[in-house]
Design an enzyme around this catalytic site. Structure first.
Site, PDB file in Angstrom:
ATOM      1  N   ASN A  13       0.822  -1.063  -0.123  1.00 45.92           N
ATOM      2  CA  ASN A  13       0.057   0.024  -0.063  1.00 45.92           C
ATOM      3  C   ASN A  13       0.856   1.135   0.205  1.00 45.92           C
ATOM      4  O   ASN A  13       1.539   1.603   0.993  1.00 45.92           O
ATOM      5  CB  ASN A  13      -0.966  -0.026   1.152  1.00 45.92           C
ATOM      6  N   LYS A  15       0.110   4.218  -0.160  1.00 43.93           N
ATOM      7  CA  LYS A  15      -0.432   5.368   0.327  1.00 43.93           C
ATOM      8  C   LYS A  15      -0.377   6.557  -0.651  1.00 43.93           C
ATOM      9  O   LYS A  15      -0.177   6.265  -1.779  1.00 43.93           O
ATOM     10  CB  LYS A  15      -0.071   5.756   1.504  1.00 43.93           C
ATOM     11  N   HIS A 105      -9.378   0.870   5.244  1.00 43.13           N
ATOM     12  CA  HIS A 105      -8.018   1.153   5.801  1.00 43.13           C
ATOM     13  C   HIS A 105      -8.370   2.195   7.017  1.00 43.13           C
ATOM     14  O   HIS A 105      -9.096   3.185   6.818  1.00 43.13           O
ATOM     15  CB  HIS A 105      -6.961   1.703   4.705  1.00 43.13           C
ATOM     16  N   GLU A 107      -6.676   4.643   7.736  1.00 40.96           N
ATOM     17  CA  GLU A 107      -6.628   6.053   7.467  1.00 40.96           C
ATOM     18  C   GLU A 107      -7.883   6.631   6.951  1.00 40.96           C
ATOM     19  O   GLU A 107      -8.088   7.687   7.126  1.00 40.96           O
ATOM     20  CB  GLU A 107      -5.432   6.250   6.705  1.00 40.96           C
ATOM     21  N   GLU A 175      -5.277  -5.256  10.660  1.00 36.91           N
ATOM     22  CA  GLU A 175      -4.223  -4.196  10.743  1.00 36.91           C
ATOM     23  C   GLU A 175      -4.503  -3.438  12.022  1.00 36.91           C
ATOM     24  O   GLU A 175      -5.186  -2.429  12.063  1.00 36.91           O
ATOM     25  CB  GLU A 175      -4.350  -3.266   9.719  1.00 36.91           C
ATOM     26  N   GLY A 181       2.523   2.171  10.829  1.00 35.84           N
ATOM     27  CA  GLY A 181       3.498   3.232  10.734  1.00 35.84           C
ATOM     28  C   GLY A 181       4.132   3.582  12.285  1.00 35.84           C
ATOM     29  O   GLY A 181       4.839   4.523  12.204  1.00 35.84           O
ATOM     30  N   SER A 221       3.711  -2.160  10.421  1.00 35.53           N
ATOM     31  CA  SER A 221       4.960  -2.188  10.613  1.00 35.53           C
ATOM     32  C   SER A 221       5.754  -3.510  10.326  1.00 35.53           C
ATOM     33  O   SER A 221       6.757  -4.054  10.984  1.00 35.53           O
ATOM     34  CB  SER A 221       5.466  -1.845  12.191  1.00 35.53           C
TER      35      SER A 221
HETATM   36  C1  PEP Z   1      -0.579   0.155   6.114  1.00 37.85           C
HETATM   37  O1  PEP Z   1      -1.046   1.452   6.137  1.00 37.85           O
HETATM   38  O2  PEP Z   1      -1.527  -0.664   5.649  1.00 37.85           O
HETATM   39  C2  PEP Z   1       0.436  -0.096   6.846  1.00 37.85           C
HETATM   40  C3  PEP Z   1       0.506  -1.599   7.281  1.00 37.85           C
HETATM   41  O3  PEP Z   1       1.538   0.645   7.202  1.00 37.85           O
HETATM   42  P1  PEP Z   1       2.813   0.185   7.733  1.00 37.85           P
HETATM   43  O4  PEP Z   1       3.435  -1.098   7.061  1.00 37.85           O
HETATM   44  O5  PEP Z   1       3.692   1.646   7.527  1.00 37.85           O
HETATM   45  O6  PEP Z   1       2.658   0.083   9.129  1.00 37.85           O
END
Ligand code: PEP
Length: 263
Positions: A13, A15, A105, A107, A175, A181, A221
Protein backbone atom coordinates in the site's frame (compact mmCIF):
# COMPACT_ATOMS: atom_id res chain seq x y z
CA UNK A 1 3.56 -20.36 6.60
CA UNK A 2 -0.02 -20.07 5.36
CA UNK A 3 -1.99 -23.18 4.52
CA UNK A 4 -0.92 -25.09 1.43
CA UNK A 5 -3.79 -24.09 -0.83
CA UNK A 6 -3.60 -20.38 -0.25
CA UNK A 7 -1.02 -18.48 -2.32
CA UNK A 8 0.82 -16.11 0.00
CA UNK A 9 0.05 -12.48 -0.84
CA UNK A 10 2.46 -9.63 -0.18
CA UNK A 11 0.64 -6.38 -0.92
CA UNK A 12 2.22 -2.92 -0.96
CA UNK A 13 0.00 0.00 0.00
CA UNK A 14 1.93 3.00 -1.28
CA UNK A 15 -0.53 5.43 0.30
CA UNK A 16 -0.09 8.98 -1.12
CA UNK A 17 3.49 8.42 -2.27
CA UNK A 18 5.23 8.26 -5.68
CA UNK A 19 3.96 10.18 -8.71
CA UNK A 20 3.41 8.30 -11.96
CA UNK A 21 7.02 8.70 -13.14
CA UNK A 22 8.39 7.55 -9.80
CA UNK A 23 5.88 4.70 -9.86
CA UNK A 24 7.17 3.38 -13.18
CA UNK A 25 10.79 3.59 -12.02
CA UNK A 26 9.89 1.86 -8.76
CA UNK A 27 8.05 -1.05 -10.38
CA UNK A 28 10.89 -1.56 -12.87
CA UNK A 29 13.48 -1.58 -10.09
CA UNK A 30 11.42 -3.98 -7.97
CA UNK A 31 11.04 -6.33 -10.91
CA UNK A 32 14.79 -6.27 -11.59
CA UNK A 33 15.65 -6.72 -7.92
CA UNK A 34 13.47 -9.83 -7.75
CA UNK A 35 14.86 -11.15 -11.05
CA UNK A 36 18.46 -10.59 -9.94
CA UNK A 37 17.71 -12.45 -6.73
CA UNK A 38 16.30 -15.39 -8.72
CA UNK A 39 12.84 -14.96 -7.28
CA UNK A 40 10.33 -17.35 -8.81
CA UNK A 41 7.14 -15.49 -9.70
CA UNK A 42 4.16 -17.54 -8.66
CA UNK A 43 5.46 -18.70 -5.28
CA UNK A 44 4.16 -15.49 -3.76
CA UNK A 45 1.60 -13.10 -5.23
CA UNK A 46 2.97 -9.56 -5.26
CA UNK A 47 0.47 -6.71 -5.22
CA UNK A 48 1.13 -3.01 -5.77
CA UNK A 49 -1.46 -0.42 -4.72
CA UNK A 50 -0.41 2.95 -6.17
CA UNK A 51 -2.34 6.23 -6.04
CA UNK A 52 -5.07 6.55 -8.70
CA UNK A 53 -2.96 8.86 -10.88
CA UNK A 54 -0.27 6.16 -11.27
CA UNK A 55 -2.49 3.22 -12.12
CA UNK A 56 -2.59 3.66 -15.91
CA UNK A 57 1.20 4.03 -16.11
CA UNK A 58 1.81 1.00 -13.90
CA UNK A 59 -0.75 -1.05 -15.83
CA UNK A 60 1.00 -0.20 -19.12
CA UNK A 61 4.40 -1.20 -17.71
CA UNK A 62 3.17 -4.48 -16.20
CA UNK A 63 1.54 -5.35 -19.51
CA UNK A 64 4.45 -4.31 -21.77
CA UNK A 65 7.17 -6.01 -19.69
CA UNK A 66 5.03 -8.99 -18.70
CA UNK A 67 5.61 -8.35 -15.01
CA UNK A 68 3.53 -10.64 -12.86
CA UNK A 69 2.52 -8.19 -10.15
CA UNK A 70 -1.12 -7.73 -9.29
CA UNK A 71 -2.46 -4.21 -9.45
CA UNK A 72 -4.79 -2.68 -6.93
CA UNK A 73 -6.31 0.65 -5.97
CA UNK A 74 -6.43 2.20 -2.51
CA UNK A 75 -10.11 3.20 -2.59
CA UNK A 76 -13.19 3.38 -4.81
CA UNK A 77 -16.56 5.08 -4.89
CA UNK A 78 -19.68 3.39 -3.57
CA UNK A 79 -21.27 4.45 -6.90
CA UNK A 80 -20.58 3.05 -10.35
CA UNK A 81 -20.90 6.39 -12.22
CA UNK A 82 -22.64 9.74 -11.99
CA UNK A 83 -22.46 13.18 -10.42
CA UNK A 84 -19.93 12.44 -7.69
CA UNK A 85 -17.13 14.95 -8.22
CA UNK A 86 -13.70 13.64 -7.35
CA UNK A 87 -14.76 10.03 -6.96
CA UNK A 88 -13.32 7.04 -8.85
CA UNK A 89 -15.67 4.24 -9.85
CA UNK A 90 -15.04 0.52 -9.61
CA UNK A 91 -15.72 -0.10 -13.33
CA UNK A 92 -12.96 2.41 -14.22
CA UNK A 93 -10.49 0.50 -12.05
CA UNK A 94 -11.54 -2.82 -13.52
CA UNK A 95 -10.96 -1.37 -17.04
CA UNK A 96 -7.38 -0.58 -15.94
CA UNK A 97 -6.87 -4.26 -15.04
CA UNK A 98 -6.93 -3.54 -11.33
CA UNK A 99 -7.61 -6.82 -9.56
CA UNK A 100 -7.91 -5.57 -5.99
CA UNK A 101 -9.07 -2.55 -4.05
CA UNK A 102 -8.25 -1.71 -0.44
CA UNK A 103 -11.37 -0.93 1.59
CA UNK A 104 -11.70 0.18 5.19
CA UNK A 105 -8.09 1.19 5.76
CA UNK A 106 -7.78 2.85 9.16
CA UNK A 107 -6.61 6.08 7.51
CA UNK A 108 -9.86 6.25 5.51
CA UNK A 109 -11.86 5.36 8.59
CA UNK A 110 -10.11 8.07 10.62
CA UNK A 111 -9.49 10.93 8.16
CA UNK A 112 -12.51 10.45 5.91
CA UNK A 113 -15.00 9.34 8.54
CA UNK A 114 -15.69 6.08 6.77
CA UNK A 115 -17.81 3.96 9.07
CA UNK A 116 -18.83 0.34 8.75
CA UNK A 117 -21.79 1.30 6.51
CA UNK A 118 -19.53 3.00 3.95
CA UNK A 119 -17.07 0.10 4.12
CA UNK A 120 -19.88 -2.39 3.45
CA UNK A 121 -21.16 -0.30 0.52
CA UNK A 122 -17.64 -0.13 -0.94
CA UNK A 123 -17.25 -3.90 -0.61
CA UNK A 124 -20.47 -4.28 -2.62
CA UNK A 125 -19.26 -1.74 -5.19
CA UNK A 126 -15.97 -3.63 -5.60
CA UNK A 127 -17.68 -6.98 -6.06
CA UNK A 128 -20.14 -5.49 -8.60
CA UNK A 129 -17.13 -4.41 -10.67
CA UNK A 130 -15.34 -7.74 -10.40
CA UNK A 131 -12.68 -6.34 -8.05
CA UNK A 132 -11.49 -8.27 -5.01
CA UNK A 133 -11.88 -6.17 -1.90
CA UNK A 134 -8.96 -6.17 0.54
CA UNK A 135 -11.01 -5.52 3.66
CA UNK A 136 -8.97 -3.85 6.42
CA UNK A 137 -10.02 -4.25 10.02
CA UNK A 138 -8.20 -3.50 13.25
CA UNK A 139 -8.43 -2.14 16.75
CA UNK A 140 -6.92 1.05 18.18
CA UNK A 141 -4.72 0.98 21.28
CA UNK A 142 -7.74 2.17 23.23
CA UNK A 143 -9.94 -0.62 21.82
CA UNK A 144 -7.23 -3.12 22.69
CA UNK A 145 -7.18 -1.99 26.29
CA UNK A 146 -10.96 -1.84 26.63
CA UNK A 147 -12.16 -4.78 24.54
CA UNK A 148 -9.14 -6.99 23.81
CA UNK A 149 -7.69 -7.60 20.35
CA UNK A 150 -10.46 -9.37 18.46
CA UNK A 151 -13.72 -7.60 19.35
CA UNK A 152 -13.42 -4.56 17.08
CA UNK A 153 -11.87 -6.35 14.07
CA UNK A 154 -14.55 -9.04 14.29
CA UNK A 155 -17.37 -6.47 14.43
CA UNK A 156 -15.84 -4.55 11.51
CA UNK A 157 -15.51 -7.72 9.43
CA UNK A 158 -19.08 -8.80 10.17
CA UNK A 159 -20.33 -5.41 8.99
CA UNK A 160 -18.15 -5.47 5.86
CA UNK A 161 -19.33 -8.94 4.85
CA UNK A 162 -22.99 -8.17 5.38
CA UNK A 163 -24.80 -9.19 2.20
CA UNK A 164 -21.72 -10.73 0.56
CA UNK A 165 -22.52 -13.98 -1.28
CA UNK A 166 -20.81 -17.21 -0.24
CA UNK A 167 -18.89 -17.56 -3.52
CA UNK A 168 -17.42 -14.04 -3.50
CA UNK A 169 -13.64 -13.68 -3.27
CA UNK A 170 -12.37 -11.32 -0.63
CA UNK A 171 -9.06 -10.74 1.14
CA UNK A 172 -9.06 -9.77 4.81
CA UNK A 173 -6.26 -7.66 6.29
CA UNK A 174 -5.87 -7.53 10.06
CA UNK A 175 -4.19 -4.21 10.76
CA UNK A 176 -4.04 -3.18 14.40
CA UNK A 177 -4.16 0.62 14.22
CA UNK A 178 -1.53 0.92 16.95
CA UNK A 179 0.91 -1.04 14.77
CA UNK A 180 0.44 0.96 11.55
CA UNK A 181 3.42 3.21 10.85
CA UNK A 182 4.49 3.00 14.49
CA UNK A 183 7.42 0.63 14.15
CA UNK A 184 5.75 -1.48 16.81
CA UNK A 185 4.40 -4.56 15.03
CA UNK A 186 2.12 -7.08 16.68
CA UNK A 187 3.80 -10.31 17.70
CA UNK A 188 3.32 -13.27 15.36
CA UNK A 189 1.18 -14.91 18.06
CA UNK A 190 -1.06 -11.84 18.38
CA UNK A 191 -1.46 -11.73 14.60
CA UNK A 192 -2.18 -15.47 14.44
CA UNK A 193 -4.83 -15.28 17.16
CA UNK A 194 -6.79 -12.49 15.50
CA UNK A 195 -6.31 -13.83 11.95
CA UNK A 196 -7.63 -17.23 13.06
CA UNK A 197 -10.64 -15.57 14.68
CA UNK A 198 -11.30 -13.54 11.52
CA UNK A 199 -11.07 -16.71 9.43
CA UNK A 200 -13.72 -18.15 11.73
CA UNK A 201 -15.97 -15.17 10.96
CA UNK A 202 -15.47 -15.73 7.22
CA UNK A 203 -16.45 -19.36 7.76
CA UNK A 204 -19.52 -18.46 9.74
CA UNK A 205 -20.75 -15.89 7.21
CA UNK A 206 -19.52 -17.27 3.89
CA UNK A 207 -19.10 -20.96 4.63
CA UNK A 208 -16.26 -23.41 5.23
CA UNK A 209 -14.93 -23.32 1.65
CA UNK A 210 -14.54 -19.56 1.86
CA UNK A 211 -12.82 -19.86 5.23
CA UNK A 212 -10.32 -22.31 3.75
CA UNK A 213 -9.71 -20.27 0.59
CA UNK A 214 -9.67 -16.69 1.89
CA UNK A 215 -6.30 -15.03 2.38
CA UNK A 216 -6.05 -13.30 5.75
CA UNK A 217 -3.13 -10.86 5.88
CA UNK A 218 -1.38 -9.14 8.75
CA UNK A 219 -0.44 -5.46 8.42
CA UNK A 220 1.34 -3.03 10.73
CA UNK A 221 5.07 -2.21 10.68
CA UNK A 222 5.98 -5.25 8.59
CA UNK A 223 9.65 -5.26 7.59
CA UNK A 224 12.11 -7.74 6.09
CA UNK A 225 13.27 -8.51 9.63
CA UNK A 226 9.88 -9.59 10.99
CA UNK A 227 7.94 -10.94 7.99
CA UNK A 228 9.12 -14.53 8.42
CA UNK A 229 7.75 -14.72 11.94
CA UNK A 230 4.29 -13.76 10.68
CA UNK A 231 4.43 -16.09 7.69
CA UNK A 232 5.22 -19.07 9.91
CA UNK A 233 1.77 -18.73 11.48
CA UNK A 234 -0.88 -21.02 9.98
CA UNK A 235 -3.61 -18.38 9.63
CA UNK A 236 -1.44 -15.54 8.33
CA UNK A 237 -1.36 -15.75 4.54
CA UNK A 238 0.60 -12.64 3.76
CA UNK A 239 1.10 -9.02 4.62
CA UNK A 240 -0.28 -5.62 3.78
CA UNK A 241 2.82 -3.44 3.87
CA UNK A 242 2.79 0.36 4.06
CA UNK A 243 6.04 2.26 4.65
CA UNK A 244 8.35 -0.59 3.63
CA UNK A 245 6.47 -1.15 0.36
CA UNK A 246 8.03 1.89 -1.35
CA UNK A 247 11.61 0.89 -0.52
CA UNK A 248 12.75 -1.36 -3.36
CA UNK A 249 15.28 -3.53 -1.51
CA UNK A 250 13.21 -3.79 1.63
CA UNK A 251 10.01 -4.73 -0.22
CA UNK A 252 11.92 -7.23 -2.39
CA UNK A 253 13.34 -8.81 0.79
CA UNK A 254 9.84 -9.04 2.29
CA UNK A 255 8.58 -10.76 -0.87
CA UNK A 256 11.55 -13.17 -0.66
CA UNK A 257 10.84 -14.13 2.96
CA UNK A 258 10.92 -17.82 2.04
CA UNK A 259 14.56 -17.56 0.96
CA UNK A 260 16.30 -15.33 3.44
CA UNK A 261 15.09 -17.15 6.53
CA UNK A 262 14.24 -20.76 7.20
CA UNK A 263 10.44 -20.95 7.19
C1 PEP B 1 -0.69 0.20 6.22
O1 PEP B 1 -0.84 1.40 6.15
O2 PEP B 1 -1.51 -0.58 5.69
C2 PEP B 1 0.48 -0.31 6.94
C3 PEP B 1 0.48 -1.55 7.33
O3 PEP B 1 1.51 0.58 7.17
P1 PEP B 1 2.96 0.26 7.78
O4 PEP B 1 3.45 -1.01 7.11
O5 PEP B 1 3.78 1.44 7.42
O6 PEP B 1 2.78 0.07 9.24
Amino acid sequence: MGAVNRTPFIAGNWKMNLDHLQAVAFVQKLHWALKDAGHEAGTVEVGVFPPFTDIRSVQTLLDADKIEFSLGAQDLSVHDSGAYTGEVAGPFLAKLDAKYVIIGHSERREYHAEGDDVVAAKVQAALRSGLIPVICVGETADDLEKHGASAVPVAQLRAALDGVAAGAEVVVAYEPVWAIGSGQAATPQQAQDVCATLRGVVGELLGPDAAAATRVLYGGSVKSGNIAGFMREPDVDGALVGGASILVDEFAAIIRYQKHVGV
